[in-house]
Design a protein around this motif. Structure first.
Motif, PDB file in Angstrom:
ATOM      1  N   VAL A  50       0.832  -1.211   0.000  1.00 18.88           N
ATOM      2  CA  VAL A  50       0.000   0.000   0.000  1.00 18.88           C
ATOM      3  C   VAL A  50       0.867   1.262   0.000  1.00 18.88           C
ATOM      4  O   VAL A  50       0.558   2.234  -0.675  1.00 18.88           O
ATOM      5  CB  VAL A  50      -0.960  -0.005   1.220  1.00 18.88           C
ATOM      6  N   THR A  51       1.960   1.261   0.747  1.00 20.12           N
ATOM      7  CA  THR A  51       2.820   2.442   0.794  1.00 20.12           C
ATOM      8  C   THR A  51       3.866   2.444  -0.313  1.00 20.12           C
ATOM      9  O   THR A  51       4.335   3.502  -0.724  1.00 20.12           O
ATOM     10  CB  THR A  51       3.526   2.560   2.157  1.00 20.12           C
ATOM     11  N   LEU A  52       4.215   1.258  -0.821  1.00 19.53           N
ATOM     12  CA  LEU A  52       5.237   1.182  -1.863  1.00 19.53           C
ATOM     13  C   LEU A  52       4.724   1.651  -3.222  1.00 19.53           C
ATOM     14  O   LEU A  52       5.445   2.326  -3.962  1.00 19.53           O
ATOM     15  CB  LEU A  52       5.752  -0.257  -1.973  1.00 19.53           C
ATOM     16  N   GLU A  53       3.484   1.326  -3.560  1.00 20.89           N
ATOM     17  CA  GLU A  53       2.964   1.677  -4.886  1.00 20.89           C
ATOM     18  C   GLU A  53       2.979   3.182  -5.165  1.00 20.89           C
ATOM     19  O   GLU A  53       3.437   3.600  -6.225  1.00 20.89           O
ATOM     20  CB  GLU A  53       1.587   1.062  -5.100  1.00 20.89           C
ATOM     21  N   PRO A  54       2.524   4.050  -4.241  1.00 20.11           N
ATOM     22  CA  PRO A  54       2.627   5.489  -4.525  1.00 20.11           C
ATOM     23  C   PRO A  54       4.079   5.959  -4.636  1.00 20.11           C
ATOM     24  O   PRO A  54       4.399   6.841  -5.434  1.00 20.11           O
ATOM     25  CB  PRO A  54       1.936   6.167  -3.340  1.00 20.11           C
ATOM     26  N   MET A  55       4.965   5.345  -3.843  1.00 18.84           N
ATOM     27  CA  MET A  55       6.374   5.712  -3.907  1.00 18.84           C
ATOM     28  C   MET A  55       6.951   5.361  -5.279  1.00 18.84           C
ATOM     29  O   MET A  55       7.689   6.143  -5.876  1.00 18.84           O
ATOM     30  CB  MET A  55       7.151   5.004  -2.802  1.00 18.84           C
ATOM     31  N   LEU A  56       6.596   4.191  -5.813  1.00 20.41           N
ATOM     32  CA  LEU A  56       7.086   3.788  -7.130  1.00 20.41           C
ATOM     33  C   LEU A  56       6.546   4.696  -8.231  1.00 20.41           C
ATOM     34  O   LEU A  56       7.270   5.017  -9.180  1.00 20.41           O
ATOM     35  CB  LEU A  56       6.727   2.325  -7.408  1.00 20.41           C
ATOM     36  N   ARG A  57       5.280   5.115  -8.119  1.00 26.00           N
ATOM     37  CA  ARG A  57       4.730   6.067  -9.097  1.00 26.00           C
ATOM     38  C   ARG A  57       5.516   7.369  -9.068  1.00 26.00           C
ATOM     39  O   ARG A  57       5.851   7.937 -10.109  1.00 26.00           O
ATOM     40  CB  ARG A  57       3.246   6.325  -8.830  1.00 26.00           C
ATOM     41  N   SER A  58       5.849   7.842  -7.877  1.00 32.43           N
ATOM     42  CA  SER A  58       6.640   9.068  -7.751  1.00 32.43           C
ATOM     43  C   SER A  58       8.031   8.894  -8.335  1.00 32.43           C
ATOM     44  O   SER A  58       8.547   9.787  -9.014  1.00 32.43           O
ATOM     45  CB  SER A  58       6.756   9.494  -6.284  1.00 32.43           C
ATOM     46  N   MET A  59       8.654   7.742  -8.079  1.00 28.87           N
ATOM     47  CA  MET A  59       9.987   7.481  -8.620  1.00 28.87           C
ATOM     48  C   MET A  59       9.955   7.424 -10.148  1.00 28.87           C
ATOM     49  O   MET A  59      10.887   7.883 -10.815  1.00 28.87           O
ATOM     50  CB  MET A  59      10.557   6.174  -8.068  1.00 28.87           C
ATOM     51  N   THR A  60       8.889   6.860 -10.715  1.00 28.63           N
ATOM     52  CA  THR A  60       8.748   6.838 -12.172  1.00 28.63           C
ATOM     53  C   THR A  60       8.665   8.260 -12.715  1.00 28.63           C
ATOM     54  O   THR A  60       9.305   8.594 -13.718  1.00 28.63           O
ATOM     55  CB  THR A  60       7.497   6.039 -12.578  1.00 28.63           C
ATOM     56  N   TYR A  61       7.899   9.113 -12.047  1.00 25.91           N
ATOM     57  CA  TYR A  61       7.794  10.508 -12.469  1.00 25.91           C
ATOM     58  C   TYR A  61       9.153  11.206 -12.373  1.00 25.91           C
ATOM     59  O   TYR A  61       9.546  11.943 -13.270  1.00 25.91           O
ATOM     60  CB  TYR A  61       6.749  11.235 -11.615  1.00 25.91           C
ATOM     61  N   ILE A  62       9.890  10.951 -11.304  1.00 30.49           N
ATOM     62  CA  ILE A  62      11.230  11.537 -11.146  1.00 30.49           C
ATOM     63  C   ILE A  62      12.131  11.076 -12.296  1.00 30.49           C
ATOM     64  O   ILE A  62      12.862  11.873 -12.885  1.00 30.49           O
ATOM     65  CB  ILE A  62      11.836  11.151  -9.784  1.00 30.49           C
ATOM     66  N   SER A  63      12.067   9.795 -12.622  1.00 29.47           N
ATOM     67  CA  SER A  63      12.880   9.266 -13.709  1.00 29.47           C
ATOM     68  C   SER A  63      12.555   9.968 -15.030  1.00 29.47           C
ATOM     69  O   SER A  63      13.457  10.319 -15.799  1.00 29.47           O
ATOM     70  CB  SER A  63      12.640   7.760 -13.842  1.00 29.47           C
ATOM     71  N   GLN A  64      11.284  10.192 -15.289  1.00 25.36           N
ATOM     72  CA  GLN A  64      10.881  10.894 -16.507  1.00 25.36           C
ATOM     73  C   GLN A  64      11.406  12.324 -16.519  1.00 25.36           C
ATOM     74  O   GLN A  64      11.855  12.822 -17.549  1.00 25.36           O
ATOM     75  CB  GLN A  64       9.355  10.884 -16.637  1.00 25.36           C
ATOM     76  N   GLN A  65      11.359  12.992 -15.373  1.00 28.44           N
ATOM     77  CA  GLN A  65      11.850  14.362 -15.287  1.00 28.44           C
ATOM     78  C   GLN A  65      13.364  14.426 -15.498  1.00 28.44           C
ATOM     79  O   GLN A  65      13.883  15.369 -16.078  1.00 28.44           O
ATOM     80  CB  GLN A  65      11.482  14.991 -13.940  1.00 28.44           C
ATOM     81  N   LEU A  66      14.085  13.417 -15.010  1.00 26.84           N
ATOM     82  CA  LEU A  66      15.541  13.391 -15.188  1.00 26.84           C
ATOM     83  C   LEU A  66      15.937  13.192 -16.645  1.00 26.84           C
ATOM     84  O   LEU A  66      17.049  13.523 -17.037  1.00 26.84           O
ATOM     85  CB  LEU A  66      16.171  12.307 -14.316  1.00 26.84           C
ATOM     86  N   ASN A  67      15.029  12.650 -17.449  1.00 28.54           N
ATOM     87  CA  ASN A  67      15.307  12.482 -18.871  1.00 28.54           C
ATOM     88  C   ASN A  67      15.283  13.807 -19.628  1.00 28.54           C
ATOM     89  O   ASN A  67      15.831  13.902 -20.717  1.00 28.54           O
ATOM     90  CB  ASN A  67      14.319  11.508 -19.512  1.00 28.54           C
TER      91      ASN A  67
END
Length: 88
Positions: free
Chosen positions: A53-70
């Motif tokens: 439950v707590t990991l899924e929102p964190m992974l969505r945020s990390m995916t967004y961060i990865s996209q921004q770093l591109n």
């Protein structure tokens, strides 16, 4: 004025079962952080215990961060973590 940020160094993880129920599984994530302002020995270890439950929102945020770093203008991601101690 010089600002030195703590940087991610490494991460390990395991899955821990409190009992046979899949709802009781937790991921135990150990991260090593390097604070170059404290010299080569300025290393800190942090442990997180997260459920699905707590990991899924964190992974969505990390995916967004990865996209921004591109994006070509972005070179560093600064992540602020709020740590909640059990019993607080």
């Amino acid at each position: 004025m010089q600002v030195v940020l703590t940087c991610f160094k490494s991460m390990t993880w395991i899955i821990s079962n409190k009992n046979s129920s899949s709802s009781s599984k937790i991921a135990v994530i150990n991260m090593k952080l390097q604070d170059y302002g404290k010299g080569p020995l300025g290393e800190t270890e942090v442990q997180f215990r997260v459920t699905r439950v707590t990991l899924e929102p964190m992974l969505r945020s990390m995916t967004y961060i990865s996209q921004q770093l591109n994006a070509p203008v972005n070179r560093v991601a600064i992540i602020n973590l709020r740590v909640c101690k059990l019993g607080s």
